[in-house]
Design a protein around this motif. Structure first.
Motif, short mmCIF file in Angstrom:
data_model
loop_
_atom_site.label_atom_id
_atom_site.label_comp_id
_atom_site.label_asym_id
_atom_site.label_seq_id
_atom_site.Cartn_x
_atom_site.Cartn_y
_atom_site.Cartn_z
N PRO A 122 0.81 -1.21 0.00
CA PRO A 122 0.00 0.00 0.00
C PRO A 122 0.85 1.27 0.00
O PRO A 122 1.98 1.28 0.47
N VAL A 123 0.28 2.34 -0.53
CA VAL A 123 0.93 3.64 -0.49
C VAL A 123 1.11 4.06 0.96
O VAL A 123 0.20 3.87 1.79
N TYR A 124 2.27 4.64 1.26
CA TYR A 124 2.54 5.03 2.66
C TYR A 124 3.46 6.24 2.66
O TYR A 124 4.44 6.31 1.90
N ASN A 125 3.15 7.19 3.53
CA ASN A 125 3.95 8.41 3.66
C ASN A 125 4.54 8.48 5.06
O ASN A 125 3.84 8.78 6.03
N ALA A 126 5.82 8.18 5.20
CA ALA A 126 6.49 8.21 6.51
C ALA A 126 7.02 9.60 6.79
O ALA A 126 7.51 10.30 5.90
N ARG A 127 6.94 10.00 8.04
CA ARG A 127 7.45 11.29 8.48
C ARG A 127 8.70 11.10 9.33
O ARG A 127 8.89 10.08 9.98
N GLY A 128 9.55 12.12 9.31
CA GLY A 128 10.78 12.07 10.09
C GLY A 128 10.50 12.13 11.59
O GLY A 128 9.39 12.49 12.02
N GLY A 129 11.50 11.79 12.38
CA GLY A 129 11.37 11.81 13.83
C GLY A 129 12.29 10.77 14.46
O GLY A 129 13.26 10.33 13.84
N TRP A 130 11.97 10.35 15.67
CA TRP A 130 12.77 9.31 16.34
C TRP A 130 12.52 7.98 15.66
O TRP A 130 11.39 7.49 15.62
N LYS A 131 13.57 7.41 15.13
CA LYS A 131 13.46 6.19 14.31
C LYS A 131 13.61 4.92 15.13
O LYS A 131 12.94 3.93 14.86
N ASN A 132 14.52 4.91 16.10
CA ASN A 132 14.76 3.68 16.85
C ASN A 132 15.50 3.96 18.14
O ASN A 132 16.09 5.03 18.32
N TRP A 133 15.46 2.97 19.05
CA TRP A 133 16.41 2.93 20.16
C TRP A 133 17.09 1.57 20.11
O TRP A 133 16.56 0.59 19.58
N THR A 134 18.31 1.53 20.66
CA THR A 134 19.15 0.34 20.56
C THR A 134 19.78 0.03 21.90
O THR A 134 20.23 0.94 22.60
N LEU A 135 19.81 -1.25 22.26
CA LEU A 135 20.48 -1.71 23.47
C LEU A 135 21.39 -2.87 23.08
O LEU A 135 20.96 -3.81 22.41
N GLY A 136 22.65 -2.81 23.51
CA GLY A 136 23.59 -3.84 23.12
C GLY A 136 24.53 -4.25 24.24
O GLY A 136 24.77 -3.49 25.19
N ALA A 137 25.05 -5.47 24.13
CA ALA A 137 26.06 -5.98 25.05
C ALA A 137 27.28 -6.39 24.24
O ALA A 137 27.15 -6.94 23.14
N ILE A 138 28.47 -6.12 24.78
CA ILE A 138 29.71 -6.42 24.08
C ILE A 138 30.67 -7.11 25.03
O ILE A 138 30.60 -6.93 26.25
N GLY A 139 31.57 -7.90 24.48
CA GLY A 139 32.54 -8.59 25.32
C GLY A 139 33.77 -8.99 24.53
O GLY A 139 33.73 -9.12 23.31
N GLY A 140 34.86 -9.17 25.25
CA GLY A 140 36.10 -9.60 24.62
C GLY A 140 36.88 -10.52 25.55
O GLY A 140 36.79 -10.41 26.77
N HIS A 141 37.65 -11.45 24.96
CA HIS A 141 38.45 -12.38 25.74
C HIS A 141 39.78 -12.60 25.03
O HIS A 141 39.83 -12.82 23.82
N SER A 142 40.86 -12.53 25.78
CA SER A 142 42.19 -12.68 25.22
C SER A 142 42.49 -14.13 24.88
O SER A 142 42.23 -15.04 25.67
N ILE A 143 43.04 -14.36 23.71
CA ILE A 143 43.52 -15.68 23.33
C ILE A 143 44.91 -15.93 23.91
O ILE A 143 45.23 -17.03 24.33
#
Length: 290
Positions: free
Chosen positions: A221-242
C-alpha cells in the motif's frame, strides 16, 4: 589498559548503529569512547568479524556479512574505522583515571537498499534501489575513566549529527549514545551501550515511504512516513584474550544488539507487513592489538 577497551569497542563497531546487511556500518560510539590508556602512547587494534544482520532496515530476513574494523591512538588522537564509518577525536586524551572531553568529525557511507541483491522479500525488492548516501558531520561527548568497579572502567556519553551530501536520502541523522565498559580481568572485558536515532523527512521518505508507482510495482500500500525518532538500541559487548592478556596480542570479541523501530518507521508496510520492528544484530570475530 591501552588496548583492552579498544578491542571491545572494535566489536561494538561491527554492529552498533545503524547496521544493515548491505551497510555493515559502525557504531554510534565514536573513536573517543575509548578510555585513556596507562601510558599515553600510541596503539592499534585491527579486527575482522562475521555479522548477522537484517537484509534491510526493518527486515525479518537475515544474512551474514564480513565486517572489518580498526581503532587506536596516534599522538594522543583516537580514531575509529568500522566498515563504512570513520571518526577521529581531535581532543587529545590525558593519562590515567580522568575526565575526557571529545569532539571531532564523523563520516558514514550508507548502503542501505542501494542494491536489491541480498533482499529475500520480493515485494521490497520491487520497490527498487535507494541511492548511496554519504553522511558527513561531527560529534561531541564526555567520558570518565574510573567510575564504579575500578580505576579502569569507563562511562561515556556522546551525540553525533550527520548530513547526507550525496543525495541518497538528502537528510540528517542525530544519534545520542551512552556506553559503559569494564574489565573483568586481564583476560576478559564486558560492556553495554544504549543509543537512539532521530532522522529527517528525506530519510523517512527514501527508506520507509511507498509512492503510488512503487505500490503498483510491489503490491504494497501507499505510505507516507514522516521524520522523527526512528529507533532505540540496546547492546552488550565482550572480549576475551587468546594470548592471556588483553593489552596485546589476539583477542576474541562478540556483541549482541537489540533495536526497536519506532513511530512511522515501525508502521511502514516494509516493516509492519513484510518485516519486523524488532531487529536483532550480532557479530563474533577476532582482533589483534599492538
Amino acid at each position: 589498559m591501552r588496548a583492552i577497551f579498544a578491542a571491545v569497542l572494535t566489536a561494538a563497531a561491527a554492529v552498533a548503529a545503524p547496521a544493515f546487511a548491505q551497510e555493515a556500518a559502525g557504531p554510534a560510539v565514536p573513536a573517543s569512547a575509548m578510555p585513556n590508556d596507562d601510558t599515553g602512547g600510541d596503539f592499534y587494534v585491527v579486527g575482522i568479524g562475521a555479522a548477522v544482520l537484517p537484509d534491510y532496515e526493518g527486515s525479518d530476513d537475515y544474512g551474514f556479512t564480513p565486517v572489518p574494523a580498526a581503532t587506536g591512538r596516534v599522538s594522543g588522537f583516537n580514531f575509529l574505522l568500522a566498515g563504512n564509518r570513520a571518526s577521529v577525536d581531535l581532543i587529545r586524551d590525558g593519562v590515567g583515571p580522568t575526565w575526557d572531553f571529545q569532539a571531532g568529525p564523523i563520516a558514514v557511507v550508507s548502503l542501505n537498499r542501494n542494491t536489491t541483491k541480498g533482499i529475500d522479500d520480493a515485494q521490497v525488492r520491487a520497490l527498487g534501489k535507494v541511492g548511496t548516501a554519504i553522511e558527513l558531520g561531527g560529534y561531541v561527548g564526555i567520558g570518565k575513566t574510573g567510575v564504579i568497579t575500578s580505576q579502569f572502567d569507563r562511562l561515556s556519553a556522546s551525540i553525533s549529527y550527520r548530513k547526507d551530501v550525496a543525495g541518497g536520502h538528502g537528510s540528517t541523522v542525530l544519534a545520542p549514545t551512552v556506553t559503559y565498559v569494564t574489565p573483568l580481568s586481564l583476560k576478559a572485558i564486558a560492556g553495554i551501550f544504549v543509543s537512539g536515532e532521530r532522522v529527517g523527512e528525506g530519510y523517512a521518505d527514501n527508506y520507509f515511504s511507498i509512492t503510488p508507482s512503487q505500490s503498483f510495482a510491489s503490491g504494497l500500500p501507499v505510505y507516507n512516513a514522516r521524520g522523527g525518532w526512528k529507533n532505540w538500541t540496546l547492546g552488550a559487548i565482550g572480549g576475551h584474550s587468546i594470548s592471556g592478556d588483553l593489552r596485546s596480542g589476539w583477542q576474541l570479541f562478540g556483541t549482541v544488539v537489540y533495536r526497536k523501530l519506532l513511530n512511522d518507521f515501525a508502521d511502514s508496510p516494509i516493516v509492519a507487513r513484510n518485516g519486523s520492528s524488532n531487529q536483532w544484530l550480532g557479530a563474533v570475530g577476532v582482533a589483534y592489538s599492538f
